[in-house]
Structures are given as C-alpha cells and as structure tokens.
Write a protein that holds these residues in place. Structure first.
Motif, PDB file in Angstrom:
ATOM      1  N   GLU A  61       0.844  -1.191   0.000  1.00  0.00           N
ATOM      2  CA  GLU A  61       0.000   0.000   0.000  1.00  0.00           C
ATOM      3  C   GLU A  61       0.882   1.244   0.000  1.00  0.00           C
ATOM      4  O   GLU A  61       1.870   1.317   0.723  1.00  0.00           O
ATOM      5  N   GLY A  62       0.498   2.222  -0.813  1.00  0.00           N
ATOM      6  CA  GLY A  62       1.257   3.467  -0.882  1.00  0.00           C
ATOM      7  C   GLY A  62       0.390   4.634  -1.284  1.00  0.00           C
ATOM      8  O   GLY A  62      -0.770   4.464  -1.677  1.00  0.00           O
ATOM      9  N   GLU A  63       0.935   5.818  -1.168  1.00  0.00           N
ATOM     10  CA  GLU A  63       0.243   7.040  -1.568  1.00  0.00           C
ATOM     11  C   GLU A  63       1.026   7.691  -2.704  1.00  0.00           C
ATOM     12  O   GLU A  63       2.224   7.950  -2.568  1.00  0.00           O
ATOM     13  N   LEU A  64       0.339   7.939  -3.810  1.00  0.00           N
ATOM     14  CA  LEU A  64       1.014   8.532  -4.963  1.00  0.00           C
ATOM     15  C   LEU A  64       1.602   9.903  -4.631  1.00  0.00           C
ATOM     16  O   LEU A  64       2.592  10.321  -5.232  1.00  0.00           O
ATOM     17  N   SER A  65       0.996  10.586  -3.669  1.00  0.00           N
ATOM     18  CA  SER A  65       1.522  11.896  -3.280  1.00  0.00           C
ATOM     19  C   SER A  65       2.877  11.776  -2.597  1.00  0.00           C
ATOM     20  O   SER A  65       3.621  12.755  -2.503  1.00  0.00           O
ATOM     21  N   GLN A  66       3.204  10.565  -2.118  1.00  0.00           N
ATOM     22  CA  GLN A  66       4.479  10.333  -1.443  1.00  0.00           C
ATOM     23  C   GLN A  66       5.463   9.566  -2.323  1.00  0.00           C
ATOM     24  O   GLN A  66       6.464   9.042  -1.826  1.00  0.00           O
ATOM     25  N   SER A  67       5.221   9.498  -3.613  1.00  0.00           N
ATOM     26  CA  SER A  67       6.072   8.717  -4.512  1.00  0.00           C
ATOM     27  C   SER A  67       7.453   9.356  -4.688  1.00  0.00           C
ATOM     28  O   SER A  67       7.597  10.595  -4.634  1.00  0.00           O
ATOM     29  N   LEU A  68       8.441   8.500  -4.864  1.00  0.00           N
ATOM     30  CA  LEU A  68       9.822   8.898  -5.146  1.00  0.00           C
ATOM     31  C   LEU A  68      10.414   9.788  -4.049  1.00  0.00           C
ATOM     32  O   LEU A  68      11.262  10.635  -4.317  1.00  0.00           O
ATOM     33  N   GLN A  69       9.981   9.570  -2.818  1.00  0.00           N
ATOM     34  CA  GLN A  69      10.545  10.329  -1.700  1.00  0.00           C
ATOM     35  C   GLN A  69      11.930   9.781  -1.359  1.00  0.00           C
ATOM     36  O   GLN A  69      12.138   8.573  -1.298  1.00  0.00           O
ATOM     37  N   PRO A  70      12.921  10.637  -1.138  1.00  0.00           N
ATOM     38  CA  PRO A  70      14.252  10.154  -0.770  1.00  0.00           C
ATOM     39  C   PRO A  70      14.251   9.593   0.650  1.00  0.00           C
ATOM     40  O   PRO A  70      13.296   9.796   1.404  1.00  0.00           O
ATOM     41  N   PRO A  71      15.308   8.881   1.039  1.00  0.00           N
ATOM     42  CA  PRO A  71      15.391   8.359   2.408  1.00  0.00           C
ATOM     43  C   PRO A  71      15.232   9.463   3.441  1.00  0.00           C
ATOM     44  O   PRO A  71      15.811  10.545   3.319  1.00  0.00           O
ATOM     45  N   SER A  72      14.424   9.189   4.467  1.00  0.00           N
ATOM     46  CA  SER A  72      14.159  10.171   5.518  1.00  0.00           C
ATOM     47  C   SER A  72      13.838   9.423   6.805  1.00  0.00           C
ATOM     48  O   SER A  72      13.870   8.195   6.858  1.00  0.00           O
ATOM     49  N   HIS A  75      10.653   7.355   6.085  1.00  0.00           N
ATOM     50  CA  HIS A  75      10.919   6.217   5.200  1.00  0.00           C
ATOM     51  C   HIS A  75      12.441   6.076   5.074  1.00  0.00           C
ATOM     52  O   HIS A  75      13.079   6.800   4.306  1.00  0.00           O
ATOM     53  N   LEU A  76      13.008   5.156   5.841  1.00  0.00           N
ATOM     54  CA  LEU A  76      14.475   5.054   5.918  1.00  0.00           C
ATOM     55  C   LEU A  76      15.111   4.782   4.572  1.00  0.00           C
ATOM     56  O   LEU A  76      16.224   5.245   4.302  1.00  0.00           O
ATOM     57  N   PHE A  77      14.439   4.019   3.719  1.00  0.00           N
ATOM     58  CA  PHE A  77      14.964   3.713   2.385  1.00  0.00           C
ATOM     59  C   PHE A  77      14.233   4.482   1.300  1.00  0.00           C
ATOM     60  O   PHE A  77      14.429   4.210   0.119  1.00  0.00           O
ATOM     61  N   GLY A  78      13.377   5.405   1.674  1.00  0.00           N
ATOM     62  CA  GLY A  78      12.610   6.166   0.700  1.00  0.00           C
ATOM     63  C   GLY A  78      11.382   5.413   0.228  1.00  0.00           C
ATOM     64  O   GLY A  78      11.008   4.367   0.768  1.00  0.00           O
ATOM     65  N   THR A  79      10.737   5.968  -0.792  1.00  0.00           N
ATOM     66  CA  THR A  79       9.532   5.345  -1.365  1.00  0.00           C
ATOM     67  C   THR A  79       9.730   5.124  -2.862  1.00  0.00           C
ATOM     68  O   THR A  79      10.574   5.758  -3.485  1.00  0.00           O
ATOM     69  N   ASP A  80       8.931   4.223  -3.432  1.00  0.00           N
ATOM     70  CA  ASP A  80       9.055   3.919  -4.858  1.00  0.00           C
ATOM     71  C   ASP A  80       8.100   4.772  -5.683  1.00  0.00           C
ATOM     72  O   ASP A  80       7.511   5.737  -5.178  1.00  0.00           O
ATOM     73  N   GLU A  81       7.928   4.404  -6.948  1.00  0.00           N
ATOM     74  CA  GLU A  81       7.131   5.219  -7.856  1.00  0.00           C
ATOM     75  C   GLU A  81       5.648   5.229  -7.494  1.00  0.00           C
ATOM     76  O   GLU A  81       4.892   6.083  -7.971  1.00  0.00           O
ATOM     77  N   GLN A  82       5.215   4.280  -6.659  1.00  0.00           N
ATOM     78  CA  GLN A  82       3.820   4.243  -6.226  1.00  0.00           C
ATOM     79  C   GLN A  82       3.642   4.691  -4.780  1.00  0.00           C
ATOM     80  O   GLN A  82       2.568   4.534  -4.203  1.00  0.00           O
ATOM     81  N   GLY A  83       4.697   5.246  -4.199  1.00  0.00           N
ATOM     82  CA  GLY A  83       4.616   5.739  -2.836  1.00  0.00           C
ATOM     83  C   GLY A  83       4.700   4.659  -1.775  1.00  0.00           C
ATOM     84  O   GLY A  83       4.378   4.908  -0.611  1.00  0.00           O
TER      85      GLY A  83
END
Length: 296
Positions: A61-72, A75-83
């Motif tokens: 499950e993911g949120e498109l608004s959170q897609s491609l987020q860098p590590p933080s 999200h320690l490893f970031g998010t993918d293209e689908q959030g």
C-alpha cells in the motif's frame, strides 16, 4: 563376546563422528569470513520469518503523493514510484528470495543426487545416457535456459522454482557421480555387497553418507546462484510477478527512475549483493572446514 565387540565398535564410531563434527565447528569458528556470512544468513532468516512484525508499513500500500521520496526519518529507504515504503518491500522480499533459492536448490539437489548416484554406481549405458542428457542441459547458459523454461511454463514464483531447479540439476548430478565413482570400489562397499545388501541400500546407506561434504558445499553456494537467477528473471519480468515484492522485480520497475531517484534500485541491489555474498562466504568457509587439507 561378539556383542561386546560390536558395542565397543559402535561407541568408537560415535566418538569419531563427534570428534569430526567438533573439528568442523572449530574450523568454521576460526574462519571470520564464514562467521560473518553465517551471521548475515541467520539475520536474513529471522527477517524472513518475523518480517510482518518488523515492517514499518504495508509493503503493498502506498500514496502517490508520497512517490519517489528520498530516504528520511519517515521512510528510511525512501519510497518507490507508487509511494510504497522500500524498506518494507525489501523486508517482505527477503522471504521470497530465500524461499525460491532454498526450494530450487533442494529440488535440484534431490533429483541430481539420484541421477548422479545411479550413473556413477551402475556405469555403462545407464551412465552414458544420463550424463549425455546432463551435458545437453549444461551446453546452454543457465540463465538463458531458465528464460526458455519460463517462457514455456509461464510467469510466477512456482514456475521460477521449477525453471531454476531444472537448469541446476546437472551440476549436482556430475558432482555426485564423480564422488560415487571414487568410493564405489572401496572395501566397505564391497563388504556391503558381500553380506547381501541391495543396490539401493548400498547407494543410500553406505556410499552417499560418505561423500556428502562436497555436495553440501555446492548446495550452499548454489543458493546464492539461485537467488541471483531469481532476481534476473524478476528484473526481466519473467519471474515473480508484481505486486509481490521480489528484489529483482523491484530493480526492473525502478530502473526508469535511476537518475532522479537512484535509491529505488540502490537498496534492492544492495540486498541482493549482501545475500549472495553471505552465502558465498559461508560456503567457502564450509568447504575449508570439510576439507582441512585444502585449508592448510
């Protein structure tokens, strides 16, 4: 009197086995690289078993608004293209990679051991037929042949297990055949024949238990190869299919974002590298422990 002698002989055999096991464990303990590999394997196994309890997010499950987020920190490893959280997907993918690797090696080892033992023990035409079939399979690059089998069988995790198992059977068959040829003329095998043991009993009770060392080592190293081939099939879109979080398919789906979000492929690639390295380190150490002459 005979009973006492047999009892003493059994005790002596058990002591020898215990001393050999102790020596093997000591050799493994003295090999730092093998210990590192074993520790990583144990950690990966724990992650695979306890993954659903330690994943910070749902891996599907993911949120498109959170897609491609860098590590933080979120999200320690970031998010993918689908959030979706990449760390959670890598944790979930651990059980898939280990499952395919271990299962495919177990199948290939079982089938290859049977064919190799039969070919080495009986020889003649049986040996020639079995080994020529194995040579034909070995004539093709394993990944290319696995792709061909996947094209015929279809996509999916079970099909990937079957394809990888088939292409690796010849390796185990050749190893077992060579080991059987080297010991089948030994005195204990001839003694087993003299007292009336059948061929199956001789092969599986007297020969194979005495030649398991190289087979075990090859199986350990074979798991890393199977994981690599699983990832390659997933990368090409032929292996484990989305939405399952398999490391190779994660690389394949994220390769289009290499320049603007490199973390998408960096962390799955690192997971594959670490897992393969762990099994190779442990396999090399196990080989040295089971063969002290080579270690020296």
């Amino acid at each position: 009197m005979e009973t006492n002698l047999e009892l003493k002989e059994d005790i002596h055999i058990k002591k020898n086995k215990q001393s050999k096991i102790k020596e093997i464990l000591e050799l493994l303990a003295s090999n730092k690289a093998a210990l590192v590999g074993l520790i990583i394997i144990v950690l990966l196994t724990l992650i695979a078993v306890l993954g659903k309890y330690i994943m910070p997010y749902n891996p599907y499950e993911g949120e498109l608004s959170q897609s491609l987020q860098p590590p933080s920190s979120l999200h320690l490893f970031g998010t993918d293209e689908q959030g979706r959280d990449i760390l959670s997907r890598i944790i979930d993918g651990t059980k898939i990679s280990l499952r395919v690797g271990v299962t495919s090696v177990a199948i290939a080892l079982s089938v290859g051991t049977v064919f190799g033992a039969i070919a080495g023990y009986y020889g003649g035409k049986i040996d020639m037929i079995i080994m020529r079939i194995m040579d034909i399979i070995l004539a093709f690059p394993s990944l290319l042949l696995a792709i061909a089998f996947m094209s015929a069988l279809g996509k999916g995790i079970d099909k990937a297990v079957i394809a990888i198992s088939i292409v690796t059977i010849p390796e185990y068959a050749r190893i077992v055949r060579g080991c059987v040829l080297s010991v089948k003329e030994n005195e204990y095998v001839q003694s087993a024949k003299a007292i009336g043991n059948g061929d199956i009993a001789i092969i599986f009770k007297h020969i194979l238990p005495n030649v398991m060392s190289p087979i075990i080592v090859r199986a350990t190293l074979g798991i890393s190869t199977a994981i690599l081939e699983t990832s390659a099939l997933g990368f090409l879109g032929l292996g484990v299919q989305p939405p399952l979080a398999e490391w190779g398919s994660m690389l394949g789906s994220g390769r289009g974002y290499f320049y603007n979000a490199p973390h998408i492929i960096l962390f799955p690639g690192f997971a594959i590298t670490l897992t393969v390295l762990a099994f190779n380190l442990f396999g090399d150490g196990l080989r040295d422990a089971l063969d002290p002459k080579q270690r020296k």
